[in-house]
Design an enzyme around this catalytic site. Structure first.
Site, mmCIF file in Angstrom:
data_model
loop_
_atom_site.group_PDB
_atom_site.id
_atom_site.type_symbol
_atom_site.label_atom_id
_atom_site.label_comp_id
_atom_site.label_asym_id
_atom_site.label_seq_id
_atom_site.Cartn_x
_atom_site.Cartn_y
_atom_site.Cartn_z
ATOM 1 C CB SER A 167 101.485 52.814 26.679
ATOM 2 O OG SER A 167 102.166 53.266 27.609
ATOM 3 C CG HIS B 285 114.442 53.951 23.778
ATOM 4 N ND1 HIS B 285 114.061 54.251 25.100
ATOM 5 C CD2 HIS B 285 113.343 53.081 23.278
ATOM 6 C CE1 HIS B 285 112.893 53.820 25.359
ATOM 7 N NE2 HIS B 285 112.447 53.282 24.365
ATOM 8 C CD GLU C 216 109.665 54.551 21.247
ATOM 9 O OE1 GLU C 216 109.143 53.509 21.353
ATOM 10 O OE2 GLU C 216 110.626 54.833 21.909
ATOM 11 C CD GLU D 140 113.320 53.205 28.644
ATOM 12 O OE1 GLU D 140 114.065 52.373 28.246
ATOM 13 O OE2 GLU D 140 112.120 53.252 28.701
ATOM 14 N N GLY E 117 107.337 48.232 24.081
ATOM 15 C CA GLY E 117 108.177 48.006 25.096
ATOM 16 C C GLY E 117 107.715 46.824 25.956
ATOM 17 N N GLY E 118 106.771 47.484 27.050
ATOM 18 C CA GLY E 118 106.037 46.475 28.047
ATOM 19 C C GLY E 118 105.299 45.189 27.441
ATOM 20 N N GLY F 39 105.930 53.508 28.929
ATOM 21 C CA GLY F 39 105.767 52.699 30.028
ATOM 22 C C GLY F 39 105.071 53.246 31.152
ATOM 23 C CG ASN G 135 113.203 48.430 23.589
ATOM 24 O OD1 ASN G 135 114.155 47.813 23.866
ATOM 25 N ND2 ASN G 135 113.160 50.005 23.891
ATOM 26 C CD1 TRP G 136 111.471 41.951 23.991
ATOM 27 C CD2 TRP G 136 112.873 40.414 24.640
ATOM 28 N NE1 TRP G 136 111.307 40.817 23.380
ATOM 29 C CE2 TRP G 136 112.146 39.939 23.754
ATOM 30 C CE3 TRP G 136 114.042 39.532 25.066
ATOM 31 C CZ2 TRP G 136 112.113 38.690 23.146
ATOM 32 C CZ3 TRP G 136 113.995 38.244 24.656
ATOM 33 C CH2 TRP G 136 113.083 37.983 23.672
ATOM 34 C CE LYS G 137 111.121 49.924 27.317
ATOM 35 N NZ LYS G 137 110.267 51.187 27.890
HETATM 36 C C1 PEP Z 1 109.483 51.688 24.272
HETATM 37 O O1 PEP Z 1 110.346 51.348 25.421
HETATM 38 O O2 PEP Z 1 110.111 51.994 23.048
HETATM 39 C C2 PEP Z 1 108.190 51.741 24.434
HETATM 40 C C3 PEP Z 1 107.336 52.249 23.674
HETATM 41 O O3 PEP Z 1 107.640 51.097 25.589
HETATM 42 P P1 PEP Z 1 106.074 50.898 26.510
HETATM 43 O O4 PEP Z 1 105.447 50.118 25.137
HETATM 44 O O5 PEP Z 1 106.346 49.840 27.383
HETATM 45 O O6 PEP Z 1 105.515 52.272 26.348
#
Ligand code: PEP
Length: 249
Positions: A212, A94, A166, A96, A233-234, A172, A9-11
């Protein structure tokens, strides 16, 4: 047999040239695991990403969509529009989206219906907040997020649904649920599905963990029997890190 899936997920990251650069780095990598691989760039880069990856084993998916087909919804994008640029899978719910854009279970149920009506797959995200876990309410919260948004569906719809647990406190933040915490919740999610639709349906649904996940912890998390992959994500913004996770199975 349910699938292993790793989705990046590049957000709201990566403009067009950064998208092109990261995709060319991804194309140099080799998938050595049995995981299905997906990336989710921003709307404006779906078409170039699809063009660059259409002959590869990496699927381009969307981060969100609206439930209507078209009309007076300024700033929104529909399932048919996503399909017209090659997208067949969409991330919905998600945290967010829920937190910053007030997406409720009721709204998400409509989006899920619209995606399925357009023959798209859905990666449906949910998870508890830290205060809810501290209060011992994580199963109650997750159970109701799933029931409210998905339990109006027929069992056959679950062939097109991927779940992504999640925990909000792990997204994040650098804080990951322990492999045992992830397994406990994933087992609870599968039992919740089995209670409603039967074990045969529940056993076929891929349940991803997100929060994470990094190259250093992916293997241990993915070793748990009910963890079928990750929403990343990251770490999905670096080709080497993302593929270390893809190949952690
Ligand atoms: C996400 O945005 O779905 C996510 C899991 O982010 P991260 O891996 O950065 O915690």
């Amino acid at each position: 047999m349910r699938k292993h899936i790793v989705a990046g997920n590049w957000k709201m990251n990566n403009d067009l040239s950064m998208t092109e650069t990261l995709i060319s780095e991804l194309k140099k990598q080799t998938i050595t695991s049995d995981a299905e691989v997906m990336i989710a760039p921003v709307f404006t880069n779906l078409w170039p990403a699809y063009q660059a990856l259409k002959d590869s084993d990496i699927e381009v998916v969307a981060q969100n969509m609206h439930f209507a087909e078209s009309g007076a919804y300024t700033g929104e994008v529909s399932a048919t529009m996503l399909k017209s640029v090659g997208v067949k899978t969409v991330i919905l719910g998600h945290s967010e989206r829920r937190e910053y854009f007030n997406e409720t279970d009721e709204l998400l149920a409509k989006k899920v219906d619209a995606a399925l009506a357009n023959d798209m797959r859905v990666i449906f995200c949910f998870g508890e907040e830290l205060a809810e876990r501290k209060a011992g309410k994580e199963q109650e919260v997750v159970g109701s997020q799933i029931a409210n948004a998905l339990f109006h569906l027929d069992a056959s719809a679950f062939k097109h649904i991927i779940l992504a647990y999640e925990p909000v406190w792990a997204i994040g933040t650098g804080e990951t649920a322990s492999p045992e915490q992830a397994q406990d919740m994933h087992a609870f999610i599968r039992k919740t599905l089995a209670d409603k639709y039967g074990a045969e349906v529940a056993d076929e649904v891929s349940i991803l963990y997100g929060g994470s996940v990094k190259p250093a912890n992916a293997q241990e998390i993915f070793s748990k029997p009910d963890v079928d992959g990750g929403l990343i994500g990251g770490a999905s913004l670096k080709a080497d890190d993302f593929f270390a996770i893809v190949n952690a199975f």
